[in-house]
Design an enzyme around this catalytic site. Structure first.
Site, short mmCIF file in Angstrom:
data_model
loop_
_atom_site.label_atom_id
_atom_site.label_comp_id
_atom_site.label_asym_id
_atom_site.label_seq_id
_atom_site.Cartn_x
_atom_site.Cartn_y
_atom_site.Cartn_z
N GLY A 1 33.16 34.92 38.90
CA GLY A 1 33.02 33.52 39.28
C GLY A 1 34.33 32.76 39.34
O GLY A 1 34.34 31.53 39.43
N ASN B 1 23.20 39.38 42.08
CA ASN B 1 22.76 38.70 40.87
C ASN B 1 22.73 37.20 41.17
O ASN B 1 23.78 36.56 41.21
CB ASN B 1 23.75 39.01 39.73
CG ASN B 1 23.47 38.19 38.48
OD1 ASN B 1 22.41 37.57 38.35
ND2 ASN B 1 24.43 38.19 37.56
N TRP B 2 21.53 36.68 41.38
CA TRP B 2 21.42 35.28 41.80
C TRP B 2 21.67 34.31 40.65
O TRP B 2 21.77 33.12 40.85
CB TRP B 2 20.03 35.01 42.40
CG TRP B 2 19.76 35.74 43.69
CD1 TRP B 2 20.60 36.60 44.36
CD2 TRP B 2 18.57 35.66 44.49
NE1 TRP B 2 20.00 37.06 45.50
CE2 TRP B 2 18.76 36.50 45.61
CE3 TRP B 2 17.37 34.96 44.37
CZ2 TRP B 2 17.78 36.65 46.60
CZ3 TRP B 2 16.39 35.12 45.35
CH2 TRP B 2 16.60 35.96 46.46
N LYS B 3 21.71 34.82 39.44
CA LYS B 3 21.86 33.99 38.23
C LYS B 3 20.80 32.88 38.24
O LYS B 3 19.72 33.10 38.77
CB LYS B 3 23.29 33.44 38.14
CG LYS B 3 24.34 34.54 38.27
CD LYS B 3 25.69 34.10 37.83
CE LYS B 3 26.69 35.23 38.09
NZ LYS B 3 28.01 34.96 37.56
N GLU C 1 32.54 44.92 35.10
CA GLU C 1 32.77 43.54 35.49
C GLU C 1 33.83 42.93 34.58
O GLU C 1 33.50 42.46 33.47
CB GLU C 1 31.47 42.74 35.36
CG GLU C 1 30.36 43.24 36.23
CD GLU C 1 29.43 42.11 36.64
OE1 GLU C 1 29.31 41.86 37.84
OE2 GLU C 1 28.88 41.44 35.75
N GLU D 1 27.77 37.07 30.73
CA GLU D 1 27.27 35.73 30.40
C GLU D 1 26.23 35.82 29.28
O GLU D 1 26.15 34.94 28.42
CB GLU D 1 26.69 35.06 31.66
CG GLU D 1 27.82 34.64 32.61
CD GLU D 1 27.43 34.53 34.07
OE1 GLU D 1 26.23 34.53 34.39
OE2 GLU D 1 28.36 34.47 34.91
N GLY E 1 27.73 38.07 42.42
CA GLY E 1 27.16 36.79 42.02
C GLY E 1 27.21 35.81 43.19
O GLY E 1 26.32 35.77 44.04
N GLY E 2 28.28 35.03 43.24
CA GLY E 2 28.40 33.94 44.23
C GLY E 2 28.08 34.37 45.66
O GLY E 2 27.33 33.68 46.37
N SER F 1 33.86 38.52 41.75
CA SER F 1 34.36 37.88 42.98
C SER F 1 34.46 38.85 44.15
O SER F 1 35.37 38.76 44.96
CB SER F 1 35.70 37.19 42.70
OG SER F 1 35.55 36.19 41.70
N HIS G 1 25.00 41.62 30.82
CA HIS G 1 25.92 40.81 31.63
C HIS G 1 26.81 40.00 30.69
O HIS G 1 26.37 39.55 29.64
CB HIS G 1 25.13 39.89 32.56
CG HIS G 1 26.00 39.24 33.59
ND1 HIS G 1 26.77 38.14 33.31
CD2 HIS G 1 26.25 39.55 34.88
CE1 HIS G 1 27.44 37.79 34.39
NE2 HIS G 1 27.15 38.63 35.36
C1 PEP Z 1 28.40 38.48 38.35
O1 PEP Z 1 28.00 37.49 37.80
O2 PEP Z 1 27.91 39.58 38.04
C2 PEP Z 1 29.47 38.35 39.32
C3 PEP Z 1 30.15 39.42 39.66
O3 PEP Z 1 29.71 37.10 39.83
P1 PEP Z 1 30.75 36.72 41.00
O4 PEP Z 1 30.51 37.68 42.13
O5 PEP Z 1 30.40 35.32 41.40
O6 PEP Z 1 32.12 36.85 40.44
#
Ligand code: PEP
Length: 256
Positions: A173, A9-11, A167, A97, A233-234, A212, A95
């Site tokens: 994040g 997920n590049w956001k 999640e 967010e 994500g990251g 993470s 998600h």
């Molecule tokens: C996400 O946004 O779905 C996510 C899991 O982010 P991160 O891996 O950065 O925690």
């Protein structure tokens, strides 16, 4: 048994140049083997160019959000049919967010889920609790409410063509990962809840962990019985980091 899905997920990150480099790096480094697949979910403006970049490779394309409406006067929204039209196979819905920053209720997430499926997309339904909810002991109740909104609208059979991502909001994040055991407990709960409605659907559905996840912790998480991949994500923003998770997936070999 279930394949592993490693989804990035590049956001709201990237640019034409950066994406071209990232996609080329991922495509060039897809690990050998089977039993797993890779997915990238760029921002809307880059879907078409990333579709071209992954064409002919084993990397699939998804979007990060979708309208619950099919078409019409919804300024700024993107319909599921449009996502299919530019080559998406998957779309993330619900998600945390989107739920927290854009007020998406579980009911609206369920409508997005239904709209995605109606257009032939596989929805990746995100569920998860906040830190306060975990500390209050309400993790399962929160997840049940998020799941039940979708089940109530589309029914259990629809889950045969979907993915769930657990999640924990406190792990997204933040660098704090749920331990494999903490994650497995919730994944098992989700699968058992679905099994009460349909054992076959519950046994077949991929349940990803997100929060993470990175190369260093992926193997431990993917070794758990009910963890079938990651929503990342990251660590999806650098080919080397994303491929380290893909390598762990290729070694986890849950299909064997
Ligand atoms: C996400 O946004 O779905 C996510 C899991 O982010 P991160 O891996 O950065 O925690």
């Amino acid at each position: 048994m279930r394949d592993i899905l490693v989804a990035g997920n590049w956001k709201m990150n990237g640019s034409s140049a950066a994406n071209a480099e990232l996609v080329a790096g991922i495509v060039a480094g897809v690990p050998e083997g089977d039993g797993f697949s890779l997915l990238v979910c760029p921002p809307f403006p880059y879907l078409a160019s990333v579709a071209a970049g992954v064409a002919g490779s084993a990397v699939r394309l998804g979007a990060q959000n979708v309208s619950e409406h099919e078409a019409g006067a919804y300024t700024g929204e993107v319909a599921a049919g449009m996502l299919r039209d530019v080559g998406c196979e998957y779309v993330i819905v619900g998600h945390s967010e989107r739920r927290a920053l854009y007020g998406e209720s579980s009911g609206r997430v369920a409508e997005k889920f239904a709209a995605a499926q109606a257009a032939g997309l596989l929805p990746i339904l995100c569920v998860g609790e906040t830190l306060a909810e975990r500390e209050a002991g309400t993790t399962e109740r929160v997840i049940d409410e998020q799941l039940d909104a979708v089940l109530g609208l589309v029914g259990i059979a629809a889950l045969a063509s979907a993915v769930i991502a657990y999640e924990p909001v406190w792990a997204i994040g933040t660098g704090k990962t749920a331990s494999p055991e903490q994650a497995q407990d919730v994944h098992r709960h989700i699968r058992e809840r679905l099994a009460r409605a349909d054992a076959e659907v519950a046994a077949g559905i991929q349940i990803l962990y997100g929060g993470s996840m990175k190369g260093e912790n992926a193997a431990g998480l993917l070794a758990m019985q009910d963890i079938d991949g990651g929503l990342i994500g990251g660590a999806s923003l650098k080919a080397k980091d994303f491929l380290a998770i893909a390598e762990a997936a290729s070694r986890a070999n849950k299909t064997g």
